[in-house]
Design a protein around this motif. Sequence first.
Motif, PDB file in Angstrom:
ATOM      1  N   VAL A  11       0.847  -1.195   0.000  1.00 45.63           N
ATOM      2  CA  VAL A  11       0.000   0.000   0.000  1.00 45.63           C
ATOM      3  C   VAL A  11       0.885   1.249   0.000  1.00 45.63           C
ATOM      4  CG1 VAL A  11      -1.918   1.191   1.127  1.00 45.63           C
ATOM      5  CG2 VAL A  11      -1.678  -1.292   1.379  1.00 45.63           C
ATOM      6  N   PRO A  12       1.136   1.847  -1.168  1.00 46.54           N
ATOM      7  CA  PRO A  12       1.873   3.106  -1.197  1.00 46.54           C
ATOM      8  C   PRO A  12       0.980   4.209  -0.638  1.00 46.54           C
ATOM      9  CG  PRO A  12       1.049   2.573  -3.386  1.00 46.54           C
ATOM     10  CD  PRO A  12       0.717   1.406  -2.501  1.00 46.54           C
ATOM     11  N   CYS A  13       1.526   5.060   0.196  1.00 48.78           N
ATOM     12  CA  CYS A  13       0.660   6.080   0.785  1.00 48.78           C
ATOM     13  C   CYS A  13       1.386   7.396   1.003  1.00 48.78           C
ATOM     14  CB  CYS A  13       0.022   5.585   2.082  1.00 48.78           C
ATOM     15  SG  CYS A  13       1.142   4.816   3.253  1.00 48.78           S
ATOM     16  N   LEU A  14       0.607   8.453   0.926  1.00 56.33           N
ATOM     17  CA  LEU A  14       1.079   9.810   1.193  1.00 56.33           C
ATOM     18  C   LEU A  14      -0.069  10.572   1.825  1.00 56.33           C
ATOM     19  CD1 LEU A  14       3.282  12.012   0.881  1.00 56.33           C
ATOM     20  CD2 LEU A  14       2.258  12.560  -1.348  1.00 56.33           C
ATOM     21  N   ILE A  38       0.295  -6.723   5.476  1.00 58.34           N
ATOM     22  CA  ILE A  38       0.171  -5.425   4.815  1.00 58.34           C
ATOM     23  C   ILE A  38       1.481  -4.677   4.999  1.00 58.34           C
ATOM     24  CG2 ILE A  38      -1.051  -3.229   4.681  1.00 58.34           C
ATOM     25  CD1 ILE A  38      -3.453  -4.612   6.018  1.00 58.34           C
ATOM     26  N   ILE A  39       2.016  -4.177   3.898  1.00 60.07           N
ATOM     27  CA  ILE A  39       3.211  -3.340   3.946  1.00 60.07           C
ATOM     28  C   ILE A  39       2.825  -1.963   3.431  1.00 60.07           C
ATOM     29  CG2 ILE A  39       5.552  -2.944   3.104  1.00 60.07           C
ATOM     30  CD1 ILE A  39       4.113  -6.447   3.154  1.00 60.07           C
ATOM     31  N   PHE A  40       2.713  -1.008   4.339  1.00 60.96           N
ATOM     32  CA  PHE A  40       2.478   0.384   3.957  1.00 60.96           C
ATOM     33  C   PHE A  40       3.829   1.013   3.625  1.00 60.96           C
ATOM     34  CE2 PHE A  40      -1.154  -0.419   6.820  1.00 60.96           C
ATOM     35  CZ  PHE A  40      -2.204   0.029   6.037  1.00 60.96           C
ATOM     36  N   VAL A  41       3.911   1.646   2.465  1.00 55.33           N
ATOM     37  CA  VAL A  41       5.134   2.338   2.061  1.00 55.33           C
ATOM     38  C   VAL A  41       4.815   3.832   2.045  1.00 55.33           C
ATOM     39  CG1 VAL A  41       6.998   2.498   0.384  1.00 55.33           C
ATOM     40  CG2 VAL A  41       5.733   0.345   0.640  1.00 55.33           C
ATOM     41  N   ASP A  42       5.327   4.528   3.045  1.00 62.08           N
ATOM     42  CA  ASP A  42       4.957   5.922   3.279  1.00 62.08           C
ATOM     43  C   ASP A  42       6.057   6.867   2.803  1.00 62.08           C
ATOM     44  OD1 ASP A  42       3.763   8.233   4.278  1.00 62.08           O
ATOM     45  OD2 ASP A  42       4.657   7.974   6.267  1.00 62.08           O
ATOM     46  N   ASP A  43       5.692   7.762   1.892  1.00 60.39           N
ATOM     47  CA  ASP A  43       6.650   8.737   1.367  1.00 60.39           C
ATOM     48  C   ASP A  43       6.763   9.948   2.289  1.00 60.39           C
ATOM     49  OD1 ASP A  43       7.284   7.128  -0.725  1.00 60.39           O
ATOM     50  OD2 ASP A  43       6.424   8.384  -2.295  1.00 60.39           O
TER      51      ASP A  43
END
Length: 236
Positions: A11-14, A38-43
């Motif tokens: 889950v890419p998230c910003l 779930i792997i959240f990838v936060d920029d």
Amino acid sequence: MMAVTEVSIIVPCLNEADNIFPFVEAIKNIFCDVKWEIIFVDDNSSDGTIHNIRQISQEDPRVRGILRLNRKGLSSAVIEGALSVSSPYIAVMDGDLQHDEACLPSMLNLLRAHKADLVVASRYIDGGGNEGLSSAWRRGLSKTGIKLAIKLSHAPITDPMSGFFMIKQEIFDEIVPSLSGKGFKILLDLILSSKNPLSIAEVPMIFRKRIYGESKLGIPVLLSFAMMLTKAAIKR
């Protein structure tokens, strides 16, 4: 023997802090009998997104976050997240709750049955819909991008701008060295970068309205998408 984790959801998230808790609960409810993570990838969100992710992670080890500093972009976030897992199936979803998690079991079953290498949640097949796009302008922008993608790439799907798909990990690993890692629409990049034609299936998805946060869809996204298509067309 089934892997400890069968499906990894990237889950890419910003700036999606308000959506993190309901997103995790939605996955828990839909994947009762599936071993998932779930792997959240936060920029490096400014709204505390990573703090909410870490709070959940302390209680549920199936949830973890990757915080990226000085790196931006959905495609590269997906790649980074996907390369950190070892499960046989990788799902990619937005973190804004507009993607219907009810699609996940059908997508997984198609991959399990070896009926596809890649399954896309489409707004444009029977049973799907794009009512969640907030305005006629955004709907028009999306349709323009889709028509352009299909015309230039001959992609064998109805919704090449979908950000919701599931792919076999072994297939992703074969394609990833050829991905551009740029822009916001990684699905078409995967399809165009594959050296061998992919077996692709679609399931219908109702694209829901956003409740919290702001949409990232806009002219820069479409321009980036158009540049990728143009390069692909020239290459072919």
